[in-house]
Design a protein around this motif. Sequence first.
Motif: not given
Length: 167
Positions: A17-34, A93-104
Motif C-alpha cells: 500500500y502506497h502513500s504519495k508522500r512520506k508518513f509523519t512520525p505521528d502517522e507511523k505511530e498510528i500505522i504501527y498501533e493499528s 491519506l489514499p493508500l489504494f491509488d494504483r495510478a501512480q508510479a514511484s521513483f527513487v
Amino acid sequence: MLVDFASLKPHSRVWIYHSKRKFTPDEKEIIYESLSSFTNDWSAHGVPLVSSFDIKLDSFIILAVDEEAHGASGCSIDGSTRAMKALEERLGLPLFDRAQASFVRGNELFTFPVSKLREAASTGEWNSETLCVNTLVATKGELESGFVIPAGATWLKRYLPAAPITG
C-alpha cells in the motif's frame, strides 16, 4: 499472530500500500498501533495467520502472511482490505491509488501519475536506469531482491521513448 517481519520466510505473501508522500512520525505511530493490533488478531477460518507488516521508504506499508503455516482466505484478505481502508480513512491519506508510479533518487521519493509517465520520460525526468519502486512483488523474497529496481526492468519500460533503429 503478529511476528517480527524479519522472521517471515521468503515465500511469505505480501501486499503493498502506497502513500504519495512520506508518513509523519505521528502517522507511523498510528500505522504501527493499528497494524500491530490487526495482524495479531488476523485469522482465516478461525486459524491465526502468521503475519506481520513493515514500512518501507517511509511511504509504503507492506502487509505479509506466511501462507505455508496457513493460507490467507478470501474472507481474511477482505478483512485486511477493511483494515487498510480504515487506516486510510484515519490517516486521511489514499493508500489504494494504483495510478501512480514511484521513483527513487538518492533519499527522495517522487511520483508521477501513470497518465504522465510517457511525457515525464520524454523530458528526461526519468529513464530506464532511474530506480523505481516495484509494487508488483508478490512475496517477501521478491520484496527483498526486487522492491527498488531500474525502471527499464519493470512494466514502466512501455512508457519509455522508443530507441532509434540503427542499421
